[in-house]
Motif scaffolding. Structure first.
Motif, PDB file in Angstrom:
ATOM      1  N   HIS A   1      33.460  33.678  25.781  1.00 31.70           N
ATOM      2  CA  HIS A   1      34.205  34.928  25.693  1.00 31.70           C
ATOM      3  C   HIS A   1      34.818  35.272  27.043  1.00 31.70           C
ATOM      4  O   HIS A   1      34.212  35.038  28.085  1.00 31.70           O
ATOM      5  N   TYR A   2      36.036  35.847  27.010  1.00 28.92           N
ATOM      6  CA  TYR A   2      36.677  36.382  28.211  1.00 28.92           C
ATOM      7  C   TYR A   2      36.852  37.873  28.027  1.00 28.92           C
ATOM      8  O   TYR A   2      37.230  38.338  26.948  1.00 28.92           O
ATOM      9  N   GLN A   3      36.589  38.607  29.092  1.00 29.92           N
ATOM     10  CA  GLN A   3      36.751  40.054  29.028  1.00 29.92           C
ATOM     11  C   GLN A   3      37.208  40.570  30.384  1.00 29.92           C
ATOM     12  O   GLN A   3      36.737  40.114  31.426  1.00 29.92           O
ATOM     13  N   SER A   4      38.132  41.510  30.352  1.00 29.66           N
ATOM     14  CA  SER A   4      38.578  42.183  31.568  1.00 29.66           C
ATOM     15  C   SER A   4      38.457  43.683  31.338  1.00 29.66           C
ATOM     16  O   SER A   4      39.138  44.241  30.474  1.00 29.66           O
ATOM     17  N   THR A   5      37.573  44.299  32.100  1.00 29.57           N
ATOM     18  CA  THR A   5      37.327  45.733  31.965  1.00 29.57           C
ATOM     19  C   THR A   5      37.333  46.376  33.337  1.00 29.57           C
ATOM     20  O   THR A   5      36.627  45.908  34.245  1.00 29.57           O
ATOM     21  N   ASP A   6      38.116  47.414  33.483  1.00 33.41           N
ATOM     22  CA  ASP A   6      38.192  48.153  34.748  1.00 33.41           C
ATOM     23  C   ASP A   6      38.456  47.234  35.942  1.00 33.41           C
ATOM     24  O   ASP A   6      37.838  47.365  36.994  1.00 33.41           O
ATOM     25  N   GLY A   7      39.346  46.258  35.758  1.00 34.64           N
ATOM     26  CA  GLY A   7      39.723  45.357  36.832  1.00 34.64           C
ATOM     27  C   GLY A   7      38.709  44.268  37.135  1.00 34.64           C
ATOM     28  O   GLY A   7      38.883  43.510  38.082  1.00 34.64           O
ATOM     29  N   ARG A   8      37.653  44.171  36.345  1.00 35.76           N
ATOM     30  CA  ARG A   8      36.634  43.120  36.546  1.00 35.76           C
ATOM     31  C   ARG A   8      36.749  42.113  35.410  1.00 35.76           C
ATOM     32  O   ARG A   8      36.508  42.428  34.251  1.00 35.76           O
ATOM     33  N   ALA A   9      37.110  40.880  35.770  1.00 32.64           N
ATOM     34  CA  ALA A   9      37.275  39.813  34.786  1.00 32.64           C
ATOM     35  C   ALA A   9      36.002  38.972  34.726  1.00 32.64           C
ATOM     36  O   ALA A   9      35.434  38.613  35.757  1.00 32.64           O
ATOM     37  N   VAL A  10      35.564  38.669  33.487  1.00 30.32           N
ATOM     38  CA  VAL A  10      34.328  37.912  33.290  1.00 30.32           C
ATOM     39  C   VAL A  10      34.515  36.907  32.158  1.00 30.32           C
ATOM     40  O   VAL A  10      35.067  37.237  31.106  1.00 30.32           O
ATOM     41  N   ILE A  11      34.045  35.681  32.405  1.00 27.62           N
ATOM     42  CA  ILE A  11      33.935  34.676  31.356  1.00 27.62           C
ATOM     43  C   ILE A  11      32.446  34.543  31.057  1.00 27.62           C
ATOM     44  O   ILE A  11      31.642  34.333  31.969  1.00 27.62           O
ATOM     45  N   ALA A  12      32.099  34.667  29.793  1.00 30.28           N
ATOM     46  CA  ALA A  12      30.707  34.513  29.368  1.00 30.28           C
ATOM     47  C   ALA A  12      30.601  33.227  28.561  1.00 30.28           C
ATOM     48  O   ALA A  12      31.357  33.019  27.615  1.00 30.28           O
TER      49      ALA A  12
END
Length: 156
Positions: free
Chosen positions: A82-93
């Motif tokens: 999963h990829y998510q970008s929230t409040d300028g913080r990008a994360v790949i899980a």
């Protein structure tokens, strides 16, 4: 308001086909394949042993192609990366208890989301970015294979 992700199933089907091609090529002593009447040699695909290894790979890819930093974390489930970008913080899980997600094609898929935030999640912008990313990082044969399999599946 986000755009509707109408070709998600087609993108996933095409990519599963490509991953299967890589798996079968890895099982044989030769990576040469017959692909729509053309002989191609697939490059080896990187496999990762840990989330930390994925993070190092992501950092190296982003240094090569440009792009803002993205963190990699373990995901509890085993069915999806999963990829998510929230409040300028990008994360790949990525699921770390299953090997299917700890592979180069899956990690590059998630990075393509990071590098193409506009439009539907699996829309034309994403598809073009993923093909270009795989071509740049893995080789032109991978870009060709993806483009042709996407076209066969009706992905635009």
């Amino acid at each position: 308001m986000s755009s509707r992700d109408t070709q998600r199933a087609k993108v996933y089907a095409a990519e599963q086909f490509v991953r299967t091609m890589f798996d079968r090529a890895a099982q044989h002593s030769s990576r040469a394949i017959d692909f729509f009447g053309t002989s191609l040699t697939l490059p080896p695909e990187a496999k990762f042993g840990s989330v930390e290894a994925v993070q190092r790979y992501v950092d190296e890819v982003l240094a090569r192609v440009g792009g803002a930093a993205v963190a990699v974390r373990a995901r509890r489930g085993v069915t999806a990366a999963h990829y998510q970008s929230t409040d300028g913080r990008a994360v790949i899980a990525v699921p770390e208890r299953t090997s299917w997600a700890l592979r180069e094609l899956v990690v590059l898929h998630e990075l393509a989301h990071h590098l193409s935030p506009e439009g539907p999640a699996h829309g034309p912008g994403f598809v073009a970015t993923y093909c270009e990313l795989c071509e740049t990082i893995m080789g032109p044969e991978v870009g060709l294979v993806l483009r042709m399999v996407y076209a066969k599946e009706g992905v635009v």
